[in-house]
Each structure stands twice: as C-alpha cells, then as structure tokens.
Design an enzyme around this catalytic site. Structure first.
Site, PDB file in Angstrom:
ATOM      1  N   CYS A   1      73.760  49.423  61.758  1.00 15.60           N
ATOM      2  CA  CYS A   1      72.319  49.663  61.851  1.00 15.60           C
ATOM      3  C   CYS A   1      71.638  49.456  60.493  1.00 15.60           C
ATOM      4  CB  CYS A   1      72.045  51.097  62.273  1.00 15.60           C
ATOM      5  SG  CYS A   1      72.563  51.505  63.942  1.00 15.60           S
TER       6      CYS A   1
ATOM      7  N   GLU B   1      69.501  51.341  58.910  1.00 17.70           N
ATOM      8  CA  GLU B   1      69.439  52.526  58.045  1.00 17.70           C
ATOM      9  C   GLU B   1      70.712  52.658  57.210  1.00 17.70           C
ATOM     10  OE1 GLU B   1      68.843  52.255  61.259  1.00 17.70           O
ATOM     11  OE2 GLU B   1      67.493  53.800  62.010  1.00 17.70           O
TER      12      GLU B   1
HETATM   13  N1  THU Z   1      69.753  49.885  65.534  1.00 13.26           N
HETATM   14  C1  THU Z   1      69.419  50.149  64.243  1.00 13.26           C
HETATM   15  O1  THU Z   1      69.478  49.271  63.370  1.00 13.26           O
HETATM   16  N2  THU Z   1      69.030  51.401  63.940  1.00 13.26           N
HETATM   17  C2  THU Z   1      68.944  52.435  64.832  1.00 13.26           C
HETATM   18  O2  THU Z   1      68.648  53.554  64.439  1.00 13.26           O
HETATM   19  C3  THU Z   1      69.185  52.185  66.245  1.00 13.26           C
HETATM   20  C4  THU Z   1      69.695  50.847  66.601  1.00 13.26           C
HETATM   21  C5  THU Z   1      70.186  48.517  65.875  1.00 13.26           C
HETATM   22  C6  THU Z   1      71.625  48.408  66.286  1.00 13.26           C
HETATM   23  C7  THU Z   1      71.618  47.161  67.116  1.00 13.26           C
HETATM   24  O3  THU Z   1      71.750  46.042  66.244  1.00 13.26           O
HETATM   25  C8  THU Z   1      70.216  47.124  67.712  1.00 13.26           C
HETATM   26  O4  THU Z   1      69.437  48.026  66.955  1.00 13.26           O
HETATM   27  C9  THU Z   1      70.167  47.510  69.177  1.00 13.26           C
HETATM   28  O5  THU Z   1      70.783  48.720  69.387  1.00 13.26           O
END
Ligand code: THU
Length: 165
Positions: free
Chosen positions: A75, A77
């Site tokens: 993710c 973050e």
């Molecule tokens: N994702 C994030 O980057 N941060 C979050 O807090 C939730 C989900 C991303 C992971 C994945 O690449 C996409 O969003 C769909 O879940």
C-alpha cells in the site's frame, strides 16, 4: 465476576471540501495527488498516493505498488512510511495526506487506510512519541482530518515483551 460494556469513540474533523484546509494541509494533499501518479496498480486500477511531511520540512511520497503475485504488493502508506524509516530515520513525521483515484469509478469519500497500514503507521507514532495527523481525501468531496494514528486504531496490537531494549 463482572462483565463491562466498553464504548470506543473516535473524534475527527470532516470538511465538506478542501477550501477550509490550511495552506499546509492543502499543499500536502496536492503532493499526495502527484504521488499517486507513480502508483503501479494495473490489477485494481485503484491508485493511492501518500505524502508524508517531516519536521525537517521534507516531503516523502508513497504510492501503491502492486504485483502479479498479489500479496507481494504494498500500500501507498507503507511505501511512504517505510521510506522515511529507511532514508530519514532521525526525522519525525508530522502529517500524512492520503488520496486516491480509480480508473473505474469516482471516489468521492476519503480513503480510510487499511488495517495493516494503521498498525504500521502506529509504530512510527509510538516510536517518535508525537502524534501524526492524517488528511484523507478522495478525488473530490469530504476531507477527513484525524489528529493521530492511535485514534484510528483503538485496541492496537502492542506487546512490550517483544521489545529488545
Ligand atoms: N491500498 C492502499 O494503497 N492503501 C490502503 O490503505 C488501502 C488499499 C491499495 C492496495 C491495492 O493496490 C489497491 O489499493 C486496491 O486495494
């Protein structure tokens, strides 16, 4: 023997749009929007950007980096926070702006960080002993301002015996 019912509540600010943000908050949201352009999200088509403001004034970007072996991706973050840990370990994190853009639909609500990212961000907050504020914004609409990671993750995992020092 007694049984207590406990209530957990979280207080945060909800701005109806970005016009009431401070200039510093607005700037950080703008950085997060630029950061998400570096997302690698061919599988979800859901780009997430994070911009972390350090006490030194530096701004660190993160974006979600997906992988064909899905669980190997990370993710936005955690990409941003772990970059701070790797490259600016002496700096403190003041705030993070997190934003999102989908190729499939319009995101009109703030993105709530996933549980794993909350736990990872929390460890930075505990280590630096000062709160990290979060500014959450979709493509448009409400902006949520949350004063600390702790308030986003009540009953978080902590185990003092795992600490070495
Ligand atoms: N994702 C994030 O980057 N941060 C979050 O807090 C939730 C989900 C991303 C992971 C994945 O690449 C996409 O969003 C769909 O879940």
């Amino acid at each position: 023997m007694t049984v207590l019912t406990e209530t957990i509540s979280t207080t945060y600010q909800l701005h109806s749009d970005t016009t009431t943000l401070t200039p510093a908050q607005l700037l950080l949201v703008g950085e997060a929007k630029k950061a998400l352009e570096n997302a690698h999200a061919p599988y979800s088509q859901f780009k997430v950007g994070a911009a972390v403001l350090l006490t030194s004034g530096k701004i660190i970007w993160g974006s979600n980096q997906e992988n064909m072996a899905y669980p190997s991706g990370l993710c936005a973050e955690r990409v941003a926070f772990f970059t701070v840990g790797a490259q600016h370990p002496e700096d403190k994190i003041m705030a993070v702006a997190i934003t999102v853009k989908s190729n499939l639909f319009s995101v009109e609500q703030p993105l709530a960080p996933c549980g794993a990212c909350r736990q990872a961000m929390l460890e930075f907050e505990l280590k630096q002993e000062t709160p990290i504020s979060l500014i959450l914004h979709g493509e448009k609409g409400n902006v949520a301002i949350i004063d600390s990671v702790k308030s986003l993750l009540p009953l978080y995992f902590i185990e003092e015996r795992l600490k070495k020092d």
